[in-house]
Design a protein around this motif. Structure first.
Motif, PDB file in Angstrom:
ATOM      1  N   ASN A   1       0.759  -0.988   0.159  1.00 25.55           N
ATOM      2  CA  ASN A   1      -0.073  -0.125   0.110  1.00 25.55           C
ATOM      3  C   ASN A   1       0.999   1.317   0.058  1.00 25.55           C
ATOM      4  O   ASN A   1       0.223   2.432  -0.211  1.00 25.55           O
ATOM      5  N   LEU A   2       2.218   1.170   0.292  1.00 23.07           N
ATOM      6  CA  LEU A   2       2.965   2.400   0.366  1.00 23.07           C
ATOM      7  C   LEU A   2       3.544   2.735  -1.303  1.00 23.07           C
ATOM      8  O   LEU A   2       3.906   3.543  -1.053  1.00 23.07           O
ATOM      9  N   PHE A   3       3.343   2.014  -2.269  1.00 22.86           N
ATOM     10  CA  PHE A   3       3.931   2.150  -3.369  1.00 22.86           C
ATOM     11  C   PHE A   3       2.766   2.603  -4.334  1.00 22.86           C
ATOM     12  O   PHE A   3       1.709   2.168  -4.605  1.00 22.86           O
ATOM     13  N   SER A   4       3.194   3.658  -5.294  1.00 23.11           N
ATOM     14  CA  SER A   4       2.183   4.122  -6.340  1.00 23.11           C
ATOM     15  C   SER A   4       2.180   2.906  -7.230  1.00 23.11           C
ATOM     16  O   SER A   4       2.990   2.094  -7.532  1.00 23.11           O
ATOM     17  N   PRO A   5       1.014   2.995  -7.920  1.00 25.65           N
ATOM     18  CA  PRO A   5       0.631   1.953  -9.004  1.00 25.65           C
ATOM     19  C   PRO A   5       1.591   1.741  -9.974  1.00 25.65           C
ATOM     20  O   PRO A   5       1.812   0.812 -10.783  1.00 25.65           O
ATOM     21  N   GLU A   6       2.355   3.174 -10.279  1.00 25.56           N
ATOM     22  CA  GLU A   6       3.238   3.133 -11.492  1.00 25.56           C
ATOM     23  C   GLU A   6       4.673   2.235 -11.065  1.00 25.56           C
ATOM     24  O   GLU A   6       5.399   1.921 -11.954  1.00 25.56           O
ATOM     25  N   ARG A   7       4.790   2.073  -9.856  1.00 30.20           N
ATOM     26  CA  ARG A   7       5.890   1.363  -9.265  1.00 30.20           C
ATOM     27  C   ARG A   7       5.619  -0.008  -8.698  1.00 30.20           C
ATOM     28  O   ARG A   7       6.500  -0.934  -8.721  1.00 30.20           O
ATOM     29  N   LEU A   8       4.184  -0.250  -8.651  1.00 26.93           N
ATOM     30  CA  LEU A   8       3.958  -1.614  -8.308  1.00 26.93           C
ATOM     31  C   LEU A   8       3.620  -2.526  -9.297  1.00 26.93           C
ATOM     32  O   LEU A   8       2.596  -2.094 -10.125  1.00 26.93           O
ATOM     33  N   ILE A   9       4.382  -3.756  -9.552  1.00 23.39           N
ATOM     34  CA  ILE A   9       4.050  -4.439 -10.717  1.00 23.39           C
ATOM     35  C   ILE A   9       3.299  -6.028  -9.927  1.00 23.39           C
ATOM     36  O   ILE A   9       4.219  -6.646  -9.092  1.00 23.39           O
ATOM     37  N   GLU A  10       2.497  -6.338 -10.456  1.00 18.82           N
ATOM     38  CA  GLU A  10       1.769  -7.850  -9.884  1.00 18.82           C
ATOM     39  C   GLU A  10       2.179  -8.622 -10.713  1.00 18.82           C
ATOM     40  O   GLU A  10       1.917  -8.470 -12.001  1.00 18.82           O
ATOM     41  N   ILE A  11       2.898  -9.840 -10.394  1.00 24.16           N
ATOM     42  CA  ILE A  11       3.171 -11.017 -10.940  1.00 24.16           C
ATOM     43  C   ILE A  11       2.689 -12.406 -10.601  1.00 24.16           C
ATOM     44  O   ILE A  11       2.975 -12.532  -9.274  1.00 24.16           O
ATOM     45  N   ASP A  12       1.956 -13.107 -11.424  1.00 23.60           N
ATOM     46  CA  ASP A  12       1.496 -14.100 -11.072  1.00 23.60           C
ATOM     47  C   ASP A  12       2.607 -15.160 -10.797  1.00 23.60           C
ATOM     48  O   ASP A  12       3.518 -15.721 -11.764  1.00 23.60           O
ATOM     49  N   CYS A  13       3.108 -15.604  -9.661  1.00 21.34           N
ATOM     50  CA  CYS A  13       4.302 -16.489  -9.558  1.00 21.34           C
ATOM     51  C   CYS A  13       4.080 -18.086  -9.441  1.00 21.34           C
ATOM     52  O   CYS A  13       4.984 -18.956  -9.560  1.00 21.34           O
ATOM     53  N   SER A  14       2.798 -18.621 -10.128  1.00 23.68           N
ATOM     54  CA  SER A  14       2.477 -19.872 -10.252  1.00 23.68           C
ATOM     55  C   SER A  14       2.844 -20.182 -11.632  1.00 23.68           C
ATOM     56  O   SER A  14       3.025 -21.605 -11.828  1.00 23.68           O
ATOM     57  N   VAL A  15       3.371 -19.310 -12.358  1.00 23.21           N
ATOM     58  CA  VAL A  15       3.860 -19.563 -13.698  1.00 23.21           C
ATOM     59  C   VAL A  15       5.432 -20.217 -13.650  1.00 23.21           C
ATOM     60  O   VAL A  15       6.016 -20.046 -12.579  1.00 23.21           O
ATOM     61  N   LEU A  16       6.144 -20.417 -14.833  1.00 21.72           N
ATOM     62  CA  LEU A  16       7.600 -20.802 -14.603  1.00 21.72           C
ATOM     63  C   LEU A  16       8.229 -19.678 -14.541  1.00 21.72           C
ATOM     64  O   LEU A  16       7.871 -18.747 -14.517  1.00 21.72           O
ATOM     65  N   PRO A  17       9.456 -20.009 -13.976  1.00 20.01           N
ATOM     66  CA  PRO A  17      10.522 -18.853 -13.400  1.00 20.01           C
ATOM     67  C   PRO A  17      10.655 -17.940 -14.700  1.00 20.01           C
ATOM     68  O   PRO A  17      11.206 -16.906 -14.131  1.00 20.01           O
ATOM     69  N   TYR A  18      11.029 -18.506 -15.496  1.00 19.19           N
ATOM     70  CA  TYR A  18      11.303 -17.636 -16.780  1.00 19.19           C
ATOM     71  C   TYR A  18      10.371 -16.676 -17.155  1.00 19.19           C
ATOM     72  O   TYR A  18      10.585 -15.671 -17.513  1.00 19.19           O
ATOM     73  N   GLN A  19       9.242 -17.330 -17.089  1.00 25.33           N
ATOM     74  CA  GLN A  19       8.095 -16.220 -17.316  1.00 25.33           C
ATOM     75  C   GLN A  19       7.817 -15.163 -16.343  1.00 25.33           C
ATOM     76  O   GLN A  19       7.780 -14.026 -16.690  1.00 25.33           O
ATOM     77  N   VAL A  20       8.100 -15.397 -15.096  1.00 16.65           N
ATOM     78  CA  VAL A  20       8.230 -14.422 -13.988  1.00 16.65           C
ATOM     79  C   VAL A  20       9.279 -13.235 -14.315  1.00 16.65           C
ATOM     80  O   VAL A  20       9.151 -12.288 -14.131  1.00 16.65           O
ATOM     81  N   LEU A  21      10.433 -13.946 -14.623  1.00 15.29           N
ATOM     82  CA  LEU A  21      11.601 -13.210 -14.808  1.00 15.29           C
ATOM     83  C   LEU A  21      11.222 -12.080 -16.030  1.00 15.29           C
ATOM     84  O   LEU A  21      11.828 -10.972 -15.767  1.00 15.29           O
ATOM     85  N   ARG A  22      10.762 -12.581 -16.948  1.00 16.37           N
ATOM     86  CA  ARG A  22      10.409 -11.748 -18.194  1.00 16.37           C
ATOM     87  C   ARG A  22       9.623 -10.720 -17.733  1.00 16.37           C
ATOM     88  O   ARG A  22       9.745  -9.552 -18.128  1.00 16.37           O
ATOM     89  N   GLU A  23       8.675 -11.002 -16.643  1.00 12.80           N
ATOM     90  CA  GLU A  23       7.669  -9.680 -16.309  1.00 12.80           C
ATOM     91  C   GLU A  23       8.538  -9.008 -15.417  1.00 12.80           C
ATOM     92  O   GLU A  23       8.286  -7.525 -15.446  1.00 12.80           O
ATOM     93  N   ILE A  24       9.541  -9.307 -14.556  1.00 13.24           N
ATOM     94  CA  ILE A  24      10.404  -8.269 -13.861  1.00 13.24           C
ATOM     95  C   ILE A  24      11.216  -7.418 -14.755  1.00 13.24           C
ATOM     96  O   ILE A  24      11.384  -6.383 -14.452  1.00 13.24           O
ATOM     97  N   LEU A  25      11.758  -8.097 -15.813  1.00 11.44           N
ATOM     98  CA  LEU A  25      12.530  -7.284 -16.728  1.00 11.44           C
ATOM     99  C   LEU A  25      11.914  -6.190 -17.513  1.00 11.44           C
ATOM    100  O   LEU A  25      12.546  -5.465 -17.705  1.00 11.44           O
ATOM    101  N   LYS A  26      10.794  -6.478 -17.860  1.00 13.54           N
ATOM    102  CA  LYS A  26       9.725  -5.719 -18.774  1.00 13.54           C
ATOM    103  C   LYS A  26       9.983  -4.237 -18.539  1.00 13.54           C
ATOM    104  O   LYS A  26      10.220  -3.584 -19.545  1.00 13.54           O
ATOM    105  N   PRO A  27       9.774  -3.748 -17.363  1.00 15.41           N
ATOM    106  CA  PRO A  27       9.587  -2.349 -17.339  1.00 15.41           C
ATOM    107  C   PRO A  27      11.083  -1.548 -17.220  1.00 15.41           C
ATOM    108  O   PRO A  27      10.974  -0.517 -17.340  1.00 15.41           O
ATOM    109  N   LEU A  28      12.158  -2.262 -17.095  1.00 13.52           N
ATOM    110  CA  LEU A  28      13.753  -1.892 -17.035  1.00 13.52           C
ATOM    111  C   LEU A  28      14.039  -1.306 -18.295  1.00 13.52           C
ATOM    112  O   LEU A  28      13.780  -2.022 -19.333  1.00 13.52           O
ATOM    113  N   PRO A  29      14.799  -0.203 -18.106  1.00 17.62           N
ATOM    114  CA  PRO A  29      15.218   0.341 -19.590  1.00 17.62           C
ATOM    115  C   PRO A  29      16.508  -0.640 -20.263  1.00 17.62           C
ATOM    116  O   PRO A  29      16.975  -1.327 -19.642  1.00 17.62           O
TER     117      PRO A  29
END
Length: 190
Positions: free
Chosen positions: A162-190
């Protein structure tokens, strides 16, 4: 100078450690795991005894001890040039664990993105923890402690979101394979 950081927040078994370790192998990322650091502390030291006392019950180590240990470890990593704050992302796994820890850390840590690793099926997370207990011989992953850790997460850690703005908070379903989670983590980075 604040450390440019990526925060991994999620219930026990959500894959924070897995993602942190993967990211830590990529140049430009430095992985910090509070759990790994506490487990590496000499169990005969005061901090080691304190960690065992709390973790064996599924409780969080007191904030002051956690932050003190983090600060001394990060300073050591900077001195050894393993963490370069001007160029590396600091990936925080298991820190902060509650609102108070974030309030203390926010003087030194700039949360660029906060990744909430969630899973709607708690049995998946419990199965992961039980598997980890068997493979890694983790005493903090037994049935009673697991239940307590989920309670502590809901009560103390989840409110951090609740402390972080929606622009900084990224929801990721972790029930998928680790590489799929990683892809979502890297997506917003330059």
């Amino acid at each position: 100078m604040k450390y440019n950081s990526l925060l991994l927040i999620g219930a026990p078994g959500s894959g924070k450690g897995t993602q942190g370790k993967i990211l830590g192998t990529i140049p430009g990322f430095f992985h910090f795991s509070s759990g790994d650091l506490f487990r590496s502390v000499d169990t005969q030291s005061l901090i080691g005894k304190t960690f065992l006392e709390y973790s064996s019950k599924g409780l969080l180590v007191p904030d002051e001890i956690t932050v003190e240990l983090f600060n001394s470890y990060i300073e050591k990593m900077i001195t050894e040039r393993r963490f370069r704050p001007k160029v590396d992302y600091l990936v925080l796994d298991g820190l902060p664990r509650n609102v108070r820890q974030w309030q203390i850390l926010s003087d030194k840590v700039e949360a660029l993105y906060v990744y909430h690793l969630y899973c709607s099926d708690r049995s998946i997370l419990e199965a992961r923890l039980k598997g980890r207990a068997a493979s890694d011989h983790r005493m903090d992953d037994n049935e009673e402690v697991i239940k307590k850790r989920f309670e502590v997460y809901e009560k103390e850690t989840k409110p951090l979101l609740n402390l972080f703005s929606p622009e900084r908070l990224i929801e990721i379903d972790c029930s998928v394979l680790p590489y799929q989670v990683l892809r979502e983590i890297l997506k917003p980075l330059p």
